[in-house]
Design a protein around this motif. Structure first.
Motif, PDB file in Angstrom:
ATOM      1  N   ALA A  57       0.808  -1.296   0.047  1.00  0.00           N
ATOM      2  CA  ALA A  57      -0.069  -0.155  -0.108  1.00  0.00           C
ATOM      3  C   ALA A  57       0.897   1.162  -0.081  1.00  0.00           C
ATOM      4  CB  ALA A  57      -0.736  -0.022   1.251  1.00  0.00           C
ATOM      5  N   ASP A  58       1.836   1.261   0.842  1.00  0.00           N
ATOM      6  CA  ASP A  58       2.976   2.354   0.712  1.00  0.00           C
ATOM      7  C   ASP A  58       3.433   2.534  -0.635  1.00  0.00           C
ATOM      8  OD1 ASP A  58       4.444   4.471   1.698  1.00  0.00           O
ATOM      9  OD2 ASP A  58       5.678   3.349   3.065  1.00  0.00           O
ATOM     10  N   ALA A  59       3.825   1.645  -1.065  1.00  0.00           N
ATOM     11  CA  ALA A  59       4.514   1.672  -2.685  1.00  0.00           C
ATOM     12  C   ALA A  59       3.536   2.197  -3.542  1.00  0.00           C
ATOM     13  CB  ALA A  59       4.905   0.081  -2.871  1.00  0.00           C
ATOM     14  N   ILE A  60       2.422   1.845  -3.522  1.00  0.00           N
ATOM     15  CA  ILE A  60       1.459   2.340  -4.517  1.00  0.00           C
ATOM     16  C   ILE A  60       1.233   4.004  -4.075  1.00  0.00           C
ATOM     17  CG2 ILE A  60      -0.984   2.480  -5.008  1.00  0.00           C
ATOM     18  CD1 ILE A  60      -1.074  -0.653  -4.581  1.00  0.00           C
ATOM     19  N   GLU A  61       1.246   4.470  -2.897  1.00  0.00           N
ATOM     20  CA  GLU A  61       1.304   5.921  -2.681  1.00  0.00           C
ATOM     21  C   GLU A  61       2.499   6.615  -3.160  1.00  0.00           C
ATOM     22  OE1 GLU A  61      -1.157   7.403  -1.761  1.00  0.00           O
ATOM     23  OE2 GLU A  61      -2.415   5.595  -2.289  1.00  0.00           O
TER      24      GLU A  61
END
Length: 282
Positions: free
Chosen positions: A129-133
Motif C-alpha cells: 500500500a505504501d509503495a502504491i502511494e
C-alpha cells in the motif's frame, strides 16, 4: 541531530586514483541538512568519481580520504574500491541510467516493496500500500499497473520516476543523484528535477546532484561546486553564479546557449578556457 546548520555530509581531502590517473584531488565538501548542492564540470572532470567514492559505488580505483562523515558518523572508504557496493544507511543514490539500475527480472512493485520492508519492519500488505502511494507521489497515475510491470515495459521518464521513489523510500539523510536528467529531453528534465527536489524537501533529505547542466543548477540548487581536472576550483551560492571568478566557471557559463550567442558565427567552447588556464592564447 535536528540542527539545520549541521552538516549531513562532511568530506575532507578525498582523493581517487585509477592506476596513475588522479581522478579526484584533495576534495573538501560540506552539505548541510536540507541543502541542495550541485557538482558541475565537463566529462572527465571527476564529478562521478567524487560521487561514487562518497556513496561507495566505485568498482575500480583507490580511495584515500581524511574525513568522510554522514550525519555525524564516520564512513570507511579508504583503500581499493570494492566491486560489490555495501549499502550505507542514510544514503541513497540515483544513477543516470535507470534501466541498468533497476533489476530487469523483478517487477517494480517487488523492488519498491523490498526497500520499504528493509527500511521499516512492516507487513507485505502495508508495504505494498505504501509503495502504491509512493508511485503516486512521483507522478505515476496508474500505480497498480506499474507495480506489476518490469522495467523494460516502462518509458525512460517513468523508470526515472520509479528510481526516485525507490531512492527516497528509505528516507535517507542524503540523496546523491548522478546526472539524473541526462536521458531525458529538456522539458522532462525540468519536471524531473522539480519533482526530485520537492520530494526530497518533503522527506527532509539533502541532495547532492552531479550534473553538467548549469541552468538546472541555477534553478534548483542552493550551492554549486565546480570541478576541473579532478579539483574543486570554486564553490558559491547558485544565485551568485553570474559573479563566479574562476576562469573555468566563467567558461562554463559562457558555453550556455542564449539568444545572444545564437547570433554568433561560432558558439563559445571550453577550449578557450583551457587556453587561458594554461596561459596560452586561444
Amino acid at each position: 541531530m535536528n540542527d539545520q546548520s549541521a552538516p549531513v555530509l562532511r568530506v575532507t581531502d578525498l582523493n581517487v586514483t585509477y592506476g596513475t590517473n588522479h581522478a579526484v584531488r584533495h576534495a573538501d565538501l560540506v552539505v548541510r541538512r536540507g541543502e541542495r548542492v550541485a557538482v558541475v564540470g565537463e566529462s572527465g572532470s571527476g564529478k562521478t568519481s567524487l560521487a561514487g567514492a562518497i556513496a561507495g559505488f566505485l568498482d575500480a580505483g583507490t580511495v584515500e580520504v581524511e574525513t568522510l562523515e554522514l550525519d555525524g558518523s564516520s564512513i570507511e572508504r579508504t583503500g581499493p574500491a570494492g566491486r560489490i557496493p555495501v549499502r550505507t544507511p542514510g544514503l541513497s543514490m540515483i544513477f543516470q541510467d535507470a534501466m541498468s539500475s533497476l533489476d530487469p527480472v523483478w517487477t517494480i512493485g517487488s523492488q519498491l516493496v523490498a526497500v520499504l520492508r528493509a527500511t521499516e519492519r512492516v507487513s507485505k500488505r502495508r508495504a505494498t500500500a505504501d509503495a502504491i502511494e509512493r508511485l503516486r507521489a512521483v507522478g505515476i497515475t496508474d500505480p497498480d499497473r506499474v507495480m506489476g510491470a518490469e522495467p523494460h515495459e516502462l518509458s525512460g521518464g517513468m523508470r526515472q520516476r520509479v528510481m526516485m521513489a525507490i531512492a527516497l523510500a528509505s528516507k535517507p539523510a542524503l540523496l546523491i543523484a548522478d546526472e539524473p536528467t541526462s536521458a531525458l529531453d529538456a522539458s522532462l528534465a525540468v519536471g524531473a528535477m522539480q519533482l526530485m527536489v520537492d520530494l526530497a524537501e518533503q522527506e527532509g533529505t539533502a541532495v547532492l546532484v552531479i550534473t553538467h547542466d548549469i541552468e538546472l543548477c541555477r534553478r534548483f540548487t542552493d550551492f554549486v561546486v565546480v570541478m576541473y581536472q579532478g579539483e574543486i576550483v570554486e564553490q558559491l551560492p547558485s544565485s551568485r553564479l553570474d559573479g563566479a571568478t574562476h576562469p573555468y566557471t566563467r567558461g562554463l557559463l559562457e558555453c550556455v546557449p542564449t539568444l545572444a550567442s545564437a547570433r554568433l558565427d561560432e558558439l563559445p567552447t571550453l577550449e578557450s578556457v583551457r587556453a587561458r588556464l594554461e596561459g596560452t592564447a586561444a
